[in-house]
Design an enzyme around this catalytic site. Structure first.
Site, PDB file in Angstrom:
ATOM      1  N   HIS A   1      36.470  -3.428  29.065  1.00  0.00           N
ATOM      2  CA  HIS A   1      36.244  -3.163  27.651  1.00  0.00           C
ATOM      3  C   HIS A   1      37.577  -2.995  26.918  1.00  0.00           C
ATOM      4  O   HIS A   1      37.766  -3.506  25.804  1.00  0.00           O
ATOM      5  CB  HIS A   1      35.365  -1.910  27.506  1.00  0.00           C
ATOM      6  CG  HIS A   1      34.873  -1.700  26.117  1.00  0.00           C
ATOM      7  ND1 HIS A   1      35.034  -0.531  25.450  1.00  0.00           N
ATOM      8  CD2 HIS A   1      34.227  -2.528  25.262  1.00  0.00           C
ATOM      9  CE1 HIS A   1      34.497  -0.633  24.243  1.00  0.00           C
ATOM     10  NE2 HIS A   1      34.002  -1.838  24.105  1.00  0.00           N
TER      11      HIS A   1
ATOM     12  N   HIS B   1      38.872  -5.795  23.931  1.00  0.00           N
ATOM     13  CA  HIS B   1      39.270  -5.453  22.560  1.00  0.00           C
ATOM     14  C   HIS B   1      40.748  -5.747  22.307  1.00  0.00           C
ATOM     15  O   HIS B   1      41.146  -5.936  21.166  1.00  0.00           O
ATOM     16  CB  HIS B   1      38.939  -3.993  22.252  1.00  0.00           C
ATOM     17  CG  HIS B   1      37.489  -3.793  21.906  1.00  0.00           C
ATOM     18  ND1 HIS B   1      36.972  -4.077  20.662  1.00  0.00           N
ATOM     19  CD2 HIS B   1      36.446  -3.388  22.651  1.00  0.00           C
ATOM     20  CE1 HIS B   1      35.669  -3.822  20.642  1.00  0.00           C
ATOM     21  NE2 HIS B   1      35.320  -3.414  21.847  1.00  0.00           N
TER      22      HIS B   1
ATOM     23  N   HIS C   1      28.953  -7.586  23.709  1.00  0.00           N
ATOM     24  CA  HIS C   1      28.360  -6.242  23.712  1.00  0.00           C
ATOM     25  C   HIS C   1      26.860  -6.309  24.004  1.00  0.00           C
ATOM     26  O   HIS C   1      26.313  -5.432  24.681  1.00  0.00           O
ATOM     27  CB  HIS C   1      28.658  -5.512  22.401  1.00  0.00           C
ATOM     28  CG  HIS C   1      30.100  -5.073  22.291  1.00  0.00           C
ATOM     29  ND1 HIS C   1      31.105  -5.914  21.874  1.00  0.00           N
ATOM     30  CD2 HIS C   1      30.706  -3.894  22.596  1.00  0.00           C
ATOM     31  CE1 HIS C   1      32.271  -5.266  21.904  1.00  0.00           C
ATOM     32  NE2 HIS C   1      32.054  -4.035  22.350  1.00  0.00           N
TER      33      HIS C   1
ATOM     34  N   GLU D   1      31.507  -5.317  12.436  1.00  0.00           N
ATOM     35  CA  GLU D   1      32.415  -4.698  13.430  1.00  0.00           C
ATOM     36  C   GLU D   1      33.301  -3.585  12.893  1.00  0.00           C
ATOM     37  O   GLU D   1      33.366  -2.556  13.588  1.00  0.00           O
ATOM     38  CB  GLU D   1      33.280  -5.770  14.126  1.00  0.00           C
ATOM     39  CG  GLU D   1      34.047  -5.158  15.278  1.00  0.00           C
ATOM     40  CD  GLU D   1      34.910  -6.139  16.067  1.00  0.00           C
ATOM     41  OE1 GLU D   1      34.938  -7.323  15.724  1.00  0.00           O
ATOM     42  OE2 GLU D   1      35.551  -5.669  17.020  1.00  0.00           O
TER      43      GLU D   1
ATOM     44  N   HIS E   1      30.422  -0.206  12.313  1.00  0.00           N
ATOM     45  CA  HIS E   1      30.562  -0.070  13.769  1.00  0.00           C
ATOM     46  C   HIS E   1      31.712   0.877  14.136  1.00  0.00           C
ATOM     47  O   HIS E   1      31.544   1.805  14.930  1.00  0.00           O
ATOM     48  CB  HIS E   1      30.766  -1.448  14.423  1.00  0.00           C
ATOM     49  CG  HIS E   1      31.437  -1.352  15.751  1.00  0.00           C
ATOM     50  ND1 HIS E   1      32.787  -1.611  15.929  1.00  0.00           N
ATOM     51  CD2 HIS E   1      30.980  -0.963  16.957  1.00  0.00           C
ATOM     52  CE1 HIS E   1      33.101  -1.397  17.190  1.00  0.00           C
ATOM     53  NE2 HIS E   1      32.036  -1.007  17.846  1.00  0.00           N
TER      54      HIS E   1
ATOM     55  N   HIS F   1      31.739   4.873  15.960  1.00  0.00           N
ATOM     56  CA  HIS F   1      32.555   5.373  17.083  1.00  0.00           C
ATOM     57  C   HIS F   1      33.264   6.658  16.685  1.00  0.00           C
ATOM     58  O   HIS F   1      33.324   7.622  17.450  1.00  0.00           O
ATOM     59  CB  HIS F   1      33.611   4.336  17.477  1.00  0.00           C
ATOM     60  CG  HIS F   1      33.133   3.312  18.461  1.00  0.00           C
ATOM     61  ND1 HIS F   1      33.213   3.491  19.811  1.00  0.00           N
ATOM     62  CD2 HIS F   1      32.569   2.091  18.278  1.00  0.00           C
ATOM     63  CE1 HIS F   1      32.725   2.422  20.430  1.00  0.00           C
ATOM     64  NE2 HIS F   1      32.320   1.554  19.517  1.00  0.00           N
TER      65      HIS F   1
ATOM     66  N   HIS G   1      25.706   1.222  20.363  1.00  0.00           N
ATOM     67  CA  HIS G   1      25.769  -0.241  20.399  1.00  0.00           C
ATOM     68  C   HIS G   1      24.383  -0.885  20.393  1.00  0.00           C
ATOM     69  O   HIS G   1      24.230  -2.020  19.959  1.00  0.00           O
ATOM     70  CB  HIS G   1      26.655  -0.727  21.546  1.00  0.00           C
ATOM     71  CG  HIS G   1      28.045  -0.991  21.050  1.00  0.00           C
ATOM     72  ND1 HIS G   1      28.388  -2.153  20.413  1.00  0.00           N
ATOM     73  CD2 HIS G   1      29.133  -0.202  21.012  1.00  0.00           C
ATOM     74  CE1 HIS G   1      29.648  -2.072  20.012  1.00  0.00           C
ATOM     75  NE2 HIS G   1      30.125  -0.902  20.372  1.00  0.00           N
TER      76      HIS G   1
HETATM   77 CU1  CUO Z   1      33.453  -2.471  22.156  1.00  0.00          CU
HETATM   78 CU2  CUO Z   1      32.116  -0.544  19.921  1.00  0.00          CU
HETATM   79  O1  CUO Z   1      33.010  -2.309  20.246  1.00  0.00           O
HETATM   80  O2  CUO Z   1      33.058  -0.618  21.623  1.00  0.00           O
END
Ligand code: CUO
Length: 686
Positions: free
Chosen positions: A205, A209, A231, A349, A365, A369, A405
Site C-alpha cells: 500500500h 501510493h 482498492h 481521491e 477520501h 483518512h 474504503h
Molecule cells: Cu490507499 Cu485510502 O487510499 O488508502
C-alpha cells in the site's frame, strides 16, 4: 552493488539517526565537510568506505520551500494537504539535482533538516522519477521503519538483549513477531488481524501510493481508475479472508454521526523515541476537526456530508460540474478522453490537479483518512499523534480502513451500475473454446492449501541498537503452496490467435452458506492473473505458474539483498515500479481448516481488442504486478475497463439476464471451476 546504488542505499538506513552515524554494520559513513563522521565506538574498526559530502548553500533550510514544516519525529501523512505540499517541495528540490551523485550529496545535507518519513518518501519518489536512477532499487520498508511493523515492547526487549550481549557474541539476535499480532480473538474483527497487519500488505500500500501520488501534477495513465480498482480489489480480498474466518463482509462507514464500534491499538511507535501512534477506543464518535497544528482547524463532518451529496448527485445525473461550471459527462464507453470512472475517482481521491472541481466536490477520501486518524484527539487537547489511518504504510492495519474504503468503493459502484451491461459481443471470443481449466498443486487437482511462513528482516538497519551483531526480525505471514493453472483450449482459427487469459477467484458461498447471484458475487472476484498467450491452430494446453501472477511481486529487497546483488547497471530496467505489487504470499485467501469452496473464473478475450499501443521509445520490460501497478512511463496495458467483466451489472445472454456466474460460463471462451482451499495451520516452509 554499484557505487551509486550503495551511496544512495545508505541514505535509507537509520532514518532517525544523524546522517554521520555509521551504516552497513559500521563499514560505511557519509563525511559531511562541516560535520565529520562520529567517533568509532569502543572496539570498532574505522569504516572502510567514507563518502565525502561537500557543503552546499542550496541545501539550507530556507531554500527548501515548505519541506521543513512537518516536525521531525512526528507522523507524515500524504492525506494532509500541507504535508503533500512539503513532499512536493522536497521532491522538486531533489529533482533539480543534476545527477545521481549530486542527488546523494544534496539529500545527505538536507536529511537532518526535514521529517524522517517525509525524507524517505520524497527520496523514494525522486528515485522513481529520475530516469538515470531507474536501476537503483529501494530497500524494504520493514527494514527502513521497523517501528511501523513491530510493537514497541518487542523492540525495547530486543534492546535489553542487545545491551546484555557478551563481548565475544557473534551470532545475530533474532526477534520473532506474530502470529498473535496486536489483539485477541475477543472482538471478531481481530480474527483477520494476521492479514491486516501483514508486512507485505502494508508495504504494498505504501509503494502503490508512492507510484501513484496525488497533488504532484504527475501524469500516470489511468491513475484514477487504478485508484478505484486497486482498492476495490483489496476489499474483495479482505472479504474473502473474512469469510474464511467466519465473519461477514465489511460494512461501509457512511454514517459519520454514529459511534464506530471497533477501536484499534497498533502498539507501534512513530519514531525511535517511543512516541506512539494515536489509538481509538471502541465506540468512538467522529468529531469536527480542530487541529490547527496540522492546518486543519475548520473541517466539519458536514463538509464530508456536503461533498457526499454533490458526488451522489453527479453519479445519479450522469455528469459532473467542472471548474468553469460546465457539465462533464460520466461514461465508461468512450473512444477518447477519460472514462467516467477516471473522472470520478480523480475527484473522489482527491487530486487537487486532476479533480474535475476540487472546490465543489472537495477532498472526501483524504479527509476521511484524516478524520479517522485524529478521532481520538480531534482538537489536540491531549497533544496526541495521528492514528495509523494517517499513513499509507500503516493504515491497512486498522479495521476502520476497510469500512472507510468500502464507503469510497460504494460511490464508485453506484456509478458503475449506471453503465450499460456488457454485450455478448464484448464478452465472447469467436472460435476459441475453453474445454477444461483446473489448478494443480503437488499433483492434486483443484485442491489448494494455505498455512504460514516466516521471513527475516534486519531491524538493526532501521534502528540503532548499538549492537555489534545484526538484529533479525522474523515475521510470520500467511502463505500457500504454489500451484499451476492448466487450460485446454481449442483454437478453430486456421492460424495462430493471440488471446488475453483473465483469471479471477471468489468464494462460492455467502455468509449464510448460499450460492450467490451474479450481482452479490460481483464484488468478491479477486484478479489472480492476466496474461497473453498465442494459441496455435487446433488444441492447446496452456500452463501458468501461480508465481508468475501479474498482480503480485515475489518479495521485497532487503539491504542485504541489495548489497549482494550483482552490479548489472541500468539495463536491468524499471524495476522500482516492479517493487509495487500485491505480496505473492497473500495471493490466496486463507480458506478453512475443513476446506472452503472457491470458484476460479477463466475468460479468454481477443488480444487485438485488448491491446494498447505504447508510446514510441518505451522500452520497459518490467511486467511484475502490472494489473495493480501499471508500467513505468507506459500506458496501462489493457484497454478494457479495470475489473472487466465484473465491474458492471449482469449482462444479458440469449435474451436472458445472467443470474449467476455459471450463466456467464456458458460462453465458449469462459470456464468456471470449483476449488477447495484448506488452511493447514502449519509452516509451509517445512
Ligand atoms: Cu490507499 Cu485510502 O487510499 O488508502
Amino acid at each position: 552493488m554499484s557505487t551509486i546504488q550503495r551511496d544512495i542505499l545508505y541514505l535509507f538506513e537509520l532514518p532517525f539517526e544523524d546522517i554521520t552515524a555509521r551504516r552497513a554494520h559500521g563499514s560505511f559513513a557519509y563525511n559531511l565537510k562541516d560535520r565529520p563522521v562520529v567517533e568509532n565506538r569502543l572496539g570498532e574498526s574505522p569504516p572502510t568506505t567514507v563518502v565525502q559530502v561537500p557543503a552546499r548553500p542550496d541545501a539550507a533550510a530556507n531554500r527548501l520551500g515548505k519541506a521543513t514544516i512537518v516536525p521531525r519525529g512526528s507522523v507524515f501523512s500524504t492525506f494532509i494537504d500541507e504535508h503533500r505540499e512539503a513532499a512536493k517541495d522536497l521532491s522538486d528540490a531533489f529533482m533539480r539535482t543534476t545527477d545521481a551523485k549530486d542527488l546523494m550529496e544534496f539529500a545527505a545535507q538536507v536529511k537532518d533538516l526535514v521529517n524522517e518519513s517525509l525524507f524517505i518518501y520524497s527520496l523514494s519518489f525522486t528515485i522513481l522519477r529520475k530516469k538515470e536512477l531507474r536501476h537503483v532499487r529501494l530497500p524494504s520498508m520493514v527494514e527502513v521503519f521497523p517501528t511501523r511493523f513491530v510493537p514497541n515492547e518487542e523492540l525495547l526487549q530486543t534492546q535489553v538483549v542487545a545491551n546484555r550481549m557478551g563481548a565475544s557474541e557473534t551470532s545475530p539476535i533474532v526477534i520473532e513477531h506474530g502470529p498473535d499480532f496486536s489483539s485477541t480473538d475477543i472482538k471478531p474483527e481481530h480474527r483477520v488481524s494476521y492479514w491486516r497487519e501483514d508486512y507485505g500488505l502494508n508495504s504494498h500500500h505504501w509503494h502503490w501510493h508512492l507510484v501513484y501520488p496525488i497533488g504532484f501534477g504527475e501524469f500516470r495513465d489511468r491513475k484514477g481508475e487504478l485508484f478505484f480498482y486497486m482498492h476495490q480489489q483489496m476489499l474483495a480480498r479482505y472479504d474473502m479472508e473474512r469469510l474464511s474466518v467466519g465473519i461477514s463482509r465489511v460494512e461501509k462507514l457512511n454514517n459519520w454521526r454514529v459511534a464506530i464500534p471497533d477501536g484499534y491499538f497498533s502498539k507501534l511507535t512513530v519514531n525511535n523515541t517511543g512516541r506512539t501512534w494515536g489509538t481509538r477506543q471502541d465506540d468512538t464518535f467522529m468529531k469536527d476537526l480542530r487541529r490547527a497544528d496540522i492546518g486543519l482547524d475548520n473541517i466539519d463532518i458536514s463538509h464530508l456530508e456536503t461533498w457526499n451529496t454533490r458526488l451522489m448527485e453527479a453519479i445519479n445525473k450522469g455528469f459532473m460540474i467542472n471548474r468553469s461550471d460546465e457539465s462533464v459527462t460520466l461514461s465508461d464507453d468512450v473512444t477518447s478522453g477519460k472514462r467516467g470512472i477516471e473522472i470520478l475517482a480523480d475527484t473522489v481521491e482527491a487530486d487537487f490537479f486532476d479533480s474535475v472541481n476540487y472546490e465543489y466536490y472537495g477532498n472526501i477520501h483524504n479527509m476521511g483518512h484524516v478524520f479517522l486518524a485524529f478521532v481520538h484527539d480531534y482538537n489536540n487537547a491531549h497533544k496526541e499523534e495521528a492514528g495509523v489511518m494517517a499513513a499509507t504504510s500503516t493504515a491497512m492495519r486498522d479495521p476502520v480502513f476497510y469500512r472507510w474504503h468500502k464507503y469510497i468503493d460504494d460511490l464508485f459502484q453506484q456509478y458503475k451500475i449506471t453503465q450499460p451491461p456488457y454485450t455478448v459481443e464484448q464478452l465472447s471470443l469467436s472460435d476459441v473454446i475453453v474445454n477444461r481449466a483446473s489448478v494443480i498443486r503437488d499433483g492434486m487437482t483443484n485442491s489448494l492449501t494455505t498455512g504460514f511462513s516466516t521471513r527475516d528482516f534486519e531491524t538493526s538497519r532501521g534502528i540503532d541498537f548499538n549492537s555489534r551483531v545484526p538484529i533479525i526480525l522474523r515475521l510470520t505471514h500467511m502463505d500457500h503452496s504454489p500451484f499451476e493453472y492448466h487450460l485446454q483450449v481449442t483454437n478453430r482459427h486456421t492460424g495462430p490467435k493471440q488471446v488475453t487469459v483473465r483469471i479471477f477467484l471468489a468464494p462460492k458461498h455467502n455468509e449464510q452458506g448460499l450460492e450467490m447471484s451474479f450481482m452479490e458475487q460481483r464484488l468478491l472476484w479477486a484478479e489472480m492473473d492476466k496474461f497473453l498467450v498465442t494459441l496455435k491452430s487446433g488444441e492447446n494446453h496452456v500452463v501458468r505458474s501461480s508465481k508468475d501472477s501479474t498482480v503480485t511481486i515475489q518479495n521485497e529487497f532487503t539491504f542485504r539483498d541489495l548489497e549482494t546483488r550483482p552490479d548489472t547497471g541500468a539495463e536491468i530496467g524499471d524495476f522500482n515500479f516492479c517493487g509495487c505489487g500485491w505480496p505473492q504470499h497473500l495471493l490466496l485467501p486463507r480458506g478453512k481448516s475443513e476446506g472452503m469452496t472457491f470458484q476460479f473464473f477463466f475468460m479468454l478475450t481477443d488480444y487485438e481488442k485488448d491491446k494498447v499501443e505504447q508510446p514510441q521509445g518505451t522500452t520497459s520490460t518490467c511486467a511484475n504486478a502490472v494489473s495493480f501497478c501499471g508500467i513505468m512511463d507506459s500506458k496501462y496495458p489493457d484497454s478494457r475497463p479495470m475489473g472487466f467483466p465484473f465491474d458492471r451489472k449482469s449482462p444479458r445472454l440469449l435474451n436472458e439476464n445472467v443470474k449467476t456466474v455459471a450463466d456467464l460460463a456458458q460462453l465458449d471462451n469462459v470456464m468456471l471451476q470449483d476449488v477447495t482451499i484448506t488452511f493447514m495451520n502449519r509452516n509451509m516452509q517445512q
